[in-house]
Design a protein around this motif. Structure first.
Motif, mmCIF file in Angstrom:
data_model
loop_
_atom_site.group_PDB
_atom_site.id
_atom_site.type_symbol
_atom_site.label_atom_id
_atom_site.label_comp_id
_atom_site.label_asym_id
_atom_site.label_seq_id
_atom_site.Cartn_x
_atom_site.Cartn_y
_atom_site.Cartn_z
ATOM 1 N N GLN A 4 0.839 -1.197 0.000
ATOM 2 C CA GLN A 4 0.000 0.000 0.000
ATOM 3 C C GLN A 4 0.875 1.248 0.000
ATOM 4 O OE1 GLN A 4 -2.230 -0.268 3.644
ATOM 5 N NE2 GLN A 4 -0.815 1.042 4.705
ATOM 6 N N ASN A 5 0.410 2.282 -0.699
ATOM 7 C CA ASN A 5 1.156 3.528 -0.701
ATOM 8 C C ASN A 5 0.286 4.699 -0.268
ATOM 9 O OD1 ASN A 5 -0.429 3.700 -2.923
ATOM 10 N ND2 ASN A 5 1.233 3.762 -4.419
ATOM 11 N N THR A 6 -0.928 4.404 0.191
ATOM 12 C CA THR A 6 -1.807 5.444 0.719
ATOM 13 C C THR A 6 -2.301 5.042 2.105
ATOM 14 O OG1 THR A 6 -3.775 4.446 -0.276
ATOM 15 C CG2 THR A 6 -2.620 6.103 -1.592
ATOM 16 N N ALA A 7 -2.660 6.041 2.877
ATOM 17 C CA ALA A 7 -3.204 5.775 4.209
ATOM 18 C C ALA A 7 -4.576 5.119 4.075
ATOM 19 C CB ALA A 7 -3.316 7.079 4.987
ATOM 20 N N ASN A 8 -4.945 4.331 5.089
ATOM 21 C CA ASN A 8 -6.276 3.746 5.095
ATOM 22 C C ASN A 8 -6.776 3.638 6.528
ATOM 23 O OD1 ASN A 8 -5.521 1.106 6.206
ATOM 24 N ND2 ASN A 8 -4.575 0.727 4.232
ATOM 25 N N ILE A 9 -8.080 3.438 6.643
ATOM 26 C CA ILE A 9 -8.700 3.275 7.956
ATOM 27 C C ILE A 9 -9.682 2.108 7.876
ATOM 28 C CG2 ILE A 9 -10.523 4.967 7.510
ATOM 29 C CD1 ILE A 9 -10.184 5.795 10.509
ATOM 30 N N GLY A 10 -9.676 1.275 8.908
ATOM 31 C CA GLY A 10 -10.545 0.112 8.928
ATOM 32 C C GLY A 10 -11.388 0.070 10.190
ATOM 33 N N ILE A 11 -12.621 -0.391 10.029
ATOM 34 C CA ILE A 11 -13.540 -0.564 11.141
ATOM 35 C C ILE A 11 -13.862 -2.048 11.211
ATOM 36 C CG2 ILE A 11 -15.820 0.003 12.064
ATOM 37 C CD1 ILE A 11 -15.599 2.633 10.437
ATOM 38 N N GLY A 12 -13.662 -2.648 12.412
ATOM 39 C CA GLY A 12 -13.808 -4.086 12.470
ATOM 40 C C GLY A 12 -14.429 -4.623 13.740
ATOM 41 N N ALA A 13 -14.767 -5.905 13.665
ATOM 42 C CA ALA A 13 -15.254 -6.670 14.810
ATOM 43 C C ALA A 13 -14.110 -7.517 15.342
ATOM 44 C CB ALA A 13 -16.412 -7.560 14.383
ATOM 45 N N GLU A 14 -14.053 -7.682 16.663
ATOM 46 C CA GLU A 14 -12.973 -8.419 17.319
ATOM 47 C C GLU A 14 -13.535 -9.583 18.129
ATOM 48 O OE1 GLU A 14 -9.536 -7.349 17.863
ATOM 49 O OE2 GLU A 14 -9.616 -5.447 16.793
ATOM 50 N N ILE A 15 -12.819 -10.688 18.101
ATOM 51 C CA ILE A 15 -13.109 -11.838 18.955
ATOM 52 C C ILE A 15 -11.831 -12.140 19.725
ATOM 53 C CG2 ILE A 15 -13.704 -14.294 19.030
ATOM 54 C CD1 ILE A 15 -15.155 -13.857 16.350
ATOM 55 N N GLY A 16 -11.940 -12.335 21.037
ATOM 56 C CA GLY A 16 -10.792 -12.680 21.865
ATOM 57 C C GLY A 16 -10.985 -14.053 22.491
ATOM 58 N N LEU A 17 -10.029 -14.957 22.259
ATOM 59 C CA LEU A 17 -10.072 -16.308 22.810
ATOM 60 C C LEU A 17 -9.000 -16.420 23.891
ATOM 61 C CD1 LEU A 17 -10.368 -18.159 19.385
ATOM 62 C CD2 LEU A 17 -12.227 -17.521 20.940
ATOM 63 N N PRO A 18 -9.386 -16.341 25.163
ATOM 64 C CA PRO A 18 -8.413 -16.357 26.260
ATOM 65 C C PRO A 18 -7.496 -17.580 26.227
ATOM 66 C CG PRO A 18 -10.564 -15.731 27.078
ATOM 67 C CD PRO A 18 -10.758 -16.198 25.668
ATOM 68 N N SER A 19 -6.267 -17.383 26.708
ATOM 69 C CA SER A 19 -5.292 -18.474 26.788
ATOM 70 C C SER A 19 -4.657 -18.472 28.176
ATOM 71 C CB SER A 19 -4.219 -18.321 25.708
ATOM 72 O OG SER A 19 -3.463 -17.155 25.928
ATOM 73 N N ALA A 36 -5.967 2.649 11.844
ATOM 74 C CA ALA A 36 -5.474 3.450 10.725
ATOM 75 C C ALA A 36 -4.025 3.073 10.440
ATOM 76 C CB ALA A 36 -5.573 4.936 11.047
ATOM 77 N N ASP A 37 -3.684 3.010 9.164
ATOM 78 C CA ASP A 37 -2.316 2.722 8.719
ATOM 79 C C ASP A 37 -1.807 3.898 7.901
ATOM 80 O OD1 ASP A 37 -2.438 0.166 9.837
ATOM 81 O OD2 ASP A 37 -3.147 -0.738 7.975
ATOM 82 N N PHE A 38 -0.560 4.336 8.227
ATOM 83 C CA PHE A 38 0.065 5.454 7.534
ATOM 84 C C PHE A 38 1.408 4.993 6.974
ATOM 85 C CE2 PHE A 38 -2.561 7.086 10.987
ATOM 86 C CZ PHE A 38 -3.407 7.941 10.295
ATOM 87 N N PRO A 39 1.539 4.856 5.650
ATOM 88 C CA PRO A 39 2.797 4.381 5.065
ATOM 89 C C PRO A 39 3.962 5.315 5.381
ATOM 90 C CG PRO A 39 1.044 4.413 3.426
ATOM 91 C CD PRO A 39 0.522 5.126 4.639
ATOM 92 N N ILE A 40 5.133 4.719 5.718
ATOM 93 C CA ILE A 40 6.338 5.514 5.971
ATOM 94 C C ILE A 40 7.482 5.109 5.043
ATOM 95 C CG2 ILE A 40 5.788 6.082 8.357
ATOM 96 C CD1 ILE A 40 7.611 3.777 9.235
ATOM 97 N N ALA A 41 7.358 3.967 4.366
ATOM 98 C CA ALA A 41 8.334 3.476 3.392
ATOM 99 C C ALA A 41 7.592 2.514 2.474
ATOM 100 C CB ALA A 41 9.498 2.782 4.095
ATOM 101 N N ALA A 42 8.291 1.963 1.498
ATOM 102 C CA ALA A 42 7.656 1.102 0.502
ATOM 103 C C ALA A 42 6.824 -0.019 1.123
ATOM 104 C CB ALA A 42 8.714 0.518 -0.428
ATOM 105 N N ASP A 43 7.340 -0.716 2.112
ATOM 106 C CA ASP A 43 6.635 -1.859 2.694
ATOM 107 C C ASP A 43 6.306 -1.689 4.173
ATOM 108 O OD1 ASP A 43 6.707 -3.278 0.273
ATOM 109 O OD2 ASP A 43 8.737 -3.981 0.691
ATOM 110 N N PHE A 44 6.571 -0.505 4.744
ATOM 111 C CA PHE A 44 6.326 -0.262 6.162
ATOM 112 C C PHE A 44 5.229 0.782 6.364
ATOM 113 C CE2 PHE A 44 10.577 -2.051 6.680
ATOM 114 C CZ PHE A 44 10.417 -2.823 7.821
ATOM 115 N N ALA A 45 4.444 0.590 7.423
ATOM 116 C CA ALA A 45 3.431 1.572 7.799
ATOM 117 C C ALA A 45 3.379 1.656 9.319
ATOM 118 C CB ALA A 45 2.067 1.182 7.243
#
Length: 160
Positions: A4-19, A36-45
């Motif tokens: 990815q080379n652009t910022a993005n934002i995601g809205i999600g549901a979470e499930i937690g399975l205790p260990s 939210a993800d903000f790219p800082i290099a080719a493959d890093f955000a």
């Protein structure tokens, strides 16, 4: 590799399975998150994540464990191993919403895959191990306690 080379934002549901020992206190956790993800290099955000998580306290004939309700706030780095597959690590804090519970340190390594949809939008499926660590003052004992769980996140990601 094309990440990815652009910022993005995601809205999600979470499930937690205790260990580990956390299984004795809760059977499952459910929640929601915004990430939210903000790219800082080719493959890093840089990733920023906030949400709401409730682990339901177990009940039996002798006692009822209180629910663990927190707002986890995390930041970290995401590395794109391919165009859609990624690995990430995050650190942060879990802020309590229930009386008598304390702010906990959070650390979380994970992996995921983003499936392309129409336009810049994606479906994100991630799995991680997450640990919430802090001091526990149960019955006069002052010791460190960790609540670990496997987290599964299903999210709709909007390209910005």
């Amino acid at each position: 590799m094309k990440a990815q080379n652009t910022a993005n934002i995601g809205i999600g549901a979470e499930i937690g399975l205790p260990s580990g020992n956390f299984v004795n206190l809760s059977g499952i956790g459910l929640g929601t998150s915004i990430k939210a993800d903000f790219p800082i290099a080719a493959d890093f955000a840089i990733s920023l994540n906030g949400g709401f998580m409730n682990f339901f306290g177990k009940r039996n004939q002798l006692f009822k464990v209180q629910d663990f309700t927190y707002i986890p706030a995390k930041a970290g780095l995401k590395y794109h191993l391919s165009e859609s597959f990624y690995a990430e690590g995050q650190l942060g804090a879990a802020l309590p919403l229930t009386n008598g519970q304390k702010t906990l340190f959070v650390w979380s390594p994970g992996i995921g895959n983003q499936f392309k949809l129409a336009g810049e939008n994606k479906l994100d499926l991630g799995i991680r191990y997450e640990a919430w660590t802090g001091k526990n003052n149960t019955i006069g004992l002052n010791r460190s306690d960790t609540k670990g769980f496997v987290g599964i996140r299903f999210a709709y990601v909007f390209g910005l």
